[in-house]
Design a protein around this motif. Structure first.
Motif, mmCIF file in Angstrom:
data_model
loop_
_atom_site.group_PDB
_atom_site.id
_atom_site.type_symbol
_atom_site.label_atom_id
_atom_site.label_comp_id
_atom_site.label_asym_id
_atom_site.label_seq_id
_atom_site.Cartn_x
_atom_site.Cartn_y
_atom_site.Cartn_z
ATOM 1 N N THR A 22 0.825 -1.211 0.000
ATOM 2 C CA THR A 22 0.000 0.000 0.000
ATOM 3 C C THR A 22 0.857 1.258 0.000
ATOM 4 O O THR A 22 0.599 2.201 -0.760
ATOM 5 C CB THR A 22 -0.929 0.009 1.226
ATOM 6 O OG1 THR A 22 -1.768 -1.157 1.205
ATOM 7 C CG2 THR A 22 -1.813 1.249 1.226
ATOM 8 N N SER A 26 1.155 3.518 -3.267
ATOM 9 C CA SER A 26 0.553 4.846 -3.117
ATOM 10 C C SER A 26 1.531 5.938 -3.537
ATOM 11 O O SER A 26 1.145 6.896 -4.233
ATOM 12 C CB SER A 26 0.119 5.071 -1.666
ATOM 13 O OG SER A 26 -0.903 4.169 -1.300
ATOM 14 N N THR A 95 -3.575 2.635 -10.214
ATOM 15 C CA THR A 95 -4.175 3.661 -9.367
ATOM 16 C C THR A 95 -3.816 5.063 -9.831
ATOM 17 O O THR A 95 -4.575 6.012 -9.617
ATOM 18 C CB THR A 95 -3.740 3.471 -7.898
ATOM 19 O OG1 THR A 95 -3.985 2.114 -7.516
ATOM 20 C CG2 THR A 95 -4.496 4.396 -6.964
ATOM 21 N N LEU A 149 -6.809 5.922 -2.609
ATOM 22 C CA LEU A 149 -5.766 5.152 -1.925
ATOM 23 C C LEU A 149 -6.365 4.092 -1.000
ATOM 24 O O LEU A 149 -5.750 3.040 -0.771
ATOM 25 C CB LEU A 149 -4.852 6.089 -1.139
ATOM 26 C CG LEU A 149 -4.051 7.085 -1.991
ATOM 27 C CD1 LEU A 149 -3.044 7.839 -1.132
ATOM 28 C CD2 LEU A 149 -3.335 6.384 -3.148
ATOM 29 N N LEU A 152 -6.965 1.333 -3.232
ATOM 30 C CA LEU A 152 -5.689 0.685 -3.527
ATOM 31 C C LEU A 152 -5.334 -0.329 -2.441
ATOM 32 O O LEU A 152 -4.891 -1.441 -2.737
ATOM 33 C CB LEU A 152 -4.576 1.730 -3.655
ATOM 34 C CG LEU A 152 -3.178 1.241 -4.039
ATOM 35 C CD1 LEU A 152 -2.399 2.359 -4.730
ATOM 36 C CD2 LEU A 152 -2.377 0.767 -2.835
ATOM 37 N N ILE A 199 -5.747 5.159 6.865
ATOM 38 C CA ILE A 199 -5.616 6.029 5.698
ATOM 39 C C ILE A 199 -6.676 7.116 5.729
ATOM 40 O O ILE A 199 -6.401 8.297 5.460
ATOM 41 C CB ILE A 199 -5.740 5.206 4.395
ATOM 42 C CG1 ILE A 199 -4.590 4.201 4.282
ATOM 43 C CG2 ILE A 199 -5.751 6.137 3.173
ATOM 44 C CD1 ILE A 199 -4.742 3.250 3.121
#
Length: 214
Positions: A22, A26, A95, A149, A152, A199
């Protein structure tokens, strides 16, 4: 509870794997997404075409297919990388297309006069975008980028099907060891929930500090 306590190390490795995927994906998505957004609003038609092609292809390609292309296709061209890095590339590039559109929508909210004023002072397109437009667009793109995100983080579960150590992949070992499917998945779900809430909390803090009214 015994599923977690008996396999705490396994869950920990899976969670850290998901966290790495992640985080790295990201960062890649944010950098590439902003660059592609700049291409999409560039004054040069060829650059706009490249940006549009990137977004169109990736947004309309299933993520699983992109994983296959990265992990199975690239090695045939002599690109040999760890599976985790292939997964980061697949997640990050996929992404980035959505990050690009979020940033581009934020750029559209900046008054045209801001860019014209910057250009009248002799600033280049890159300088105008980086020092005038993007800072003003930042506040409006926080919520959509945060949602992207979060998606994601959940999409990273696909990497487990390609020999990448991540949270969902722990299910295979737990199933082989005879643990309850429901309990195994419950702890996995809690791990993803913890990550997505973290997040969300970060982006809520950014949104509050940016001064955007809800």
């Amino acid at each position: 509870m015994d599923v977690l306590t008996d396999n705490f190390s396994l869950y920990g490795q899976g969670f850290l794997g998901t966290l790495r995927l992640t985080l790295y994906s990201s960062l890649l998505a944010l950098v590439v997404g902003v660059v592609v957004a700049g291409l999409r609003v560039a004054p040069v038609a060829a650059l706009r075409w490249i940006g549009t092609a990137w977004v169109t292809v990736l947004r309309n390609t299933p993520l699983t297919l992109l994983f296959f292309a990265m992990l199975l296709g690239l090695p045939r061209f002599g690109v040999a990388l760890p599976f985790e890095l292939f997964a980061v590339l697949a997640l990050g590039c996929y992404t980035s297309a959505f990050v690009c559109e979020a940033v581009r929508s934020g750029i559209a909210t900046v008054p045209v006069g801001q860019g014209e004023a910057a250009r009248s002072l002799g600033m280049t397109f890159g300088q105008t975008l980086g020092t005038v437009v993007l800072p003003q667009a930042f506040r409006t793109v926080i919520p959509p980028v945060g949602s992207t995100l979060i998606a994601l983080a959940k999409n990273s579960a696909i990497a487990g099907s390609f020999s990448v150590v991540e949270l969902l992949s722990t299910y295979k070992t737990l199933n082989e060891n005879g643990y309850s499917v429901i309990r195994a998945f419950a702890w996995i779900a809690l791990g993803y929930l913890f990550l997505t809430l973290a997040i969300s909390a970060v982006f809520n803090l950014l949104e509050k500090r940016s001064g955007v009214a809800r």
